[in-house]
Enzyme design. Sequence first.
Site, PDB file in Angstrom:
ATOM      1  CD1 TRP A 100      -2.873 -20.270  12.099  1.00 16.68           C
ATOM      2  CD2 TRP A 100      -3.467 -22.384  11.666  1.00 16.68           C
ATOM      3  NE1 TRP A 100      -3.432 -20.794  13.236  1.00 16.68           N
ATOM      4  CE2 TRP A 100      -3.798 -22.094  12.996  1.00 16.68           C
ATOM      5  CE3 TRP A 100      -3.732 -23.666  11.172  1.00 16.68           C
ATOM      6  CZ2 TRP A 100      -4.405 -23.024  13.843  1.00 16.68           C
ATOM      7  CZ3 TRP A 100      -4.330 -24.596  12.017  1.00 16.68           C
ATOM      8  CH2 TRP A 100      -4.659 -24.266  13.324  1.00 16.68           C
ATOM      9  CG  ASP A 170      -6.383 -19.050   6.588  1.00 18.27           C
ATOM     10  OD1 ASP A 170      -7.384 -18.511   7.089  1.00 18.27           O
ATOM     11  OD2 ASP A 170      -5.728 -19.955   7.167  1.00 18.27           O
ATOM     12  CE  LYS A 194      -9.066 -19.608  15.096  1.00 19.70           C
ATOM     13  NZ  LYS A 194      -8.074 -19.903  14.094  1.00 19.70           N
TER      14      LYS A 194
HETATM   15  C1  LIG Z   1      -7.572 -21.142  13.506  1.00 13.65           C
HETATM   16  C2  LIG Z   1      -6.986 -21.008  12.171  1.00 13.65           C
HETATM   17  C3  LIG Z   1      -7.025 -22.048  11.231  1.00 13.65           C
HETATM   18  C4  LIG Z   1      -7.602 -23.398  11.540  1.00 13.65           C
HETATM   19  O1  LIG Z   1      -8.973 -23.364  11.592  1.00 13.65           O
HETATM   20  P1  LIG Z   1      -9.824 -24.687  11.770  1.00 13.65           P
HETATM   21  O2  LIG Z   1     -11.208 -24.186  11.578  1.00 13.65           O
HETATM   22  O3  LIG Z   1      -9.545 -25.204  13.143  1.00 13.65           O
HETATM   23  O4  LIG Z   1      -9.395 -25.641  10.724  1.00 13.65           O
HETATM   24  C5  LIG Z   1      -6.494 -21.821   9.986  1.00 13.65           C
HETATM   25  N1  LIG Z   1      -5.950 -20.634   9.664  1.00 13.65           N
HETATM   26  C6  LIG Z   1      -5.892 -19.623  10.542  1.00 13.65           C
HETATM   27  C7  LIG Z   1      -5.285 -18.331  10.127  1.00 13.65           C
HETATM   28  C8  LIG Z   1      -6.405 -19.767  11.816  1.00 13.65           C
HETATM   29  O5  LIG Z   1      -6.334 -18.767  12.679  1.00 13.65           O
END
Ligand SMILES: *Cc1c(COP(=O)(O)O)cnc(C)c1O
Length: 359
Positions: A100, A170, A194
């Site tokens: 990511w 993030d 998540k």
């Molecule tokens: C799942 C995830 C993403 C991607 O998320 P989307 O909503 O599918 O774009 C980005 N960063 C992390 C850390 C993730 O776990």
Amino acid sequence: MRVYNFSAGPAVLPEEVLQEAADEMLDYKGTGMSVMEMSHRSKAYDAIIKDAEKDIRELMNIPDNYKVMFLQGGASQQFAAVPMNLMKNKKAAYIITGQWAKKAYQEAKMYGDAVAVASSADKTFSYIPDCSDLDIPEDADYVYICENNTIYGTKFKTLPNTKGHTLVADVSSCFLSEPVDVTKYGVIYGGVQKNVGPAGVVIVIAREDLITDDVLPGTPTMLKWKTQADNDSLYNTPPCYGIYICGKVFKWIKKMGGLEAMKAHNEKKAKILYDFLDSSKLFKGTVEPKDRSLMNVPFVTGNEELDAKFVKEATAAGFVNLKGHRTVGGMRASIYNAMPIEGVEKLVEFMKKFEAENG
Ligand SMILES: *Cc1c(COP(=O)(O)O)cnc(C)c1O
């Protein structure tokens, strides 16, 4: 029958929240309609989104000089929005701790000079690099991290020394899992699927001075944080139903005792699993112990066929979505806020039984 769902995302939500949403499906609080069917400009919806903001502010203790935005496009959309909104000098430092972070870094390269200042790619992202004294370009607009690495199961236990630069994180897979000091960040954002709600919603918490009209030329109106902040996330139709569920999850966390209580609950669950992995002769964790995530726990037997057998038998026994990410293999148990302790206890019991039969 509900299963124990160890999916990395979209992931398990509190059963109470789902039940409440079901109860309100046809008639939300006497409006005679579902939240899915109502105007985002209605009084009822206004209360939903305002309440959600109030509750997340309270939970995370978000200072007044930070805006909270409920946006669309998931976390990945912000991979572009971050450089578009923040790259005044067209330079940023990225710490590469997994896929990511790497995706965000690659996206940022399209808009300016994204510099990888640290990486743990040398050991398949199984640890967090030492970020106490990084070579961060003087004119970098920000330092970027993925705080919890969903795929590899690592987490920053200490934030990097940004040497005075704005920190952008993030937090998709550790959102609301423990208390945070928001003032240490310029921007915190996360896809909610998540730990917080349904896919598609991304929550962006940004310090006010970083939300300006001075964005990269060509930045779409929708991706400009100022557009969203000035309109309280109602510039266009927001992901109404998703935000409504997030709001319910915030209330559930408050009822559970807030982020301190969540942390204790998550530590307890993770300890059960990690203690077992450390004592098992068959299974082993893949992450450097000091960097272990409380949320995502990857493990392997060291034998691909046995891994597959385990996943198959676990699924049949009601422990689902334990297969590791396609790029890593093995297994991964994601044990987010809504995973009850007995889910982890029963999984460990099952793993012990499997070990006895296959060890
Ligand atoms: C799942 C995830 C993403 C991607 O998320 P989307 O909503 O599918 O774009 C980005 N960063 C992390 C850390 C993730 O776990």
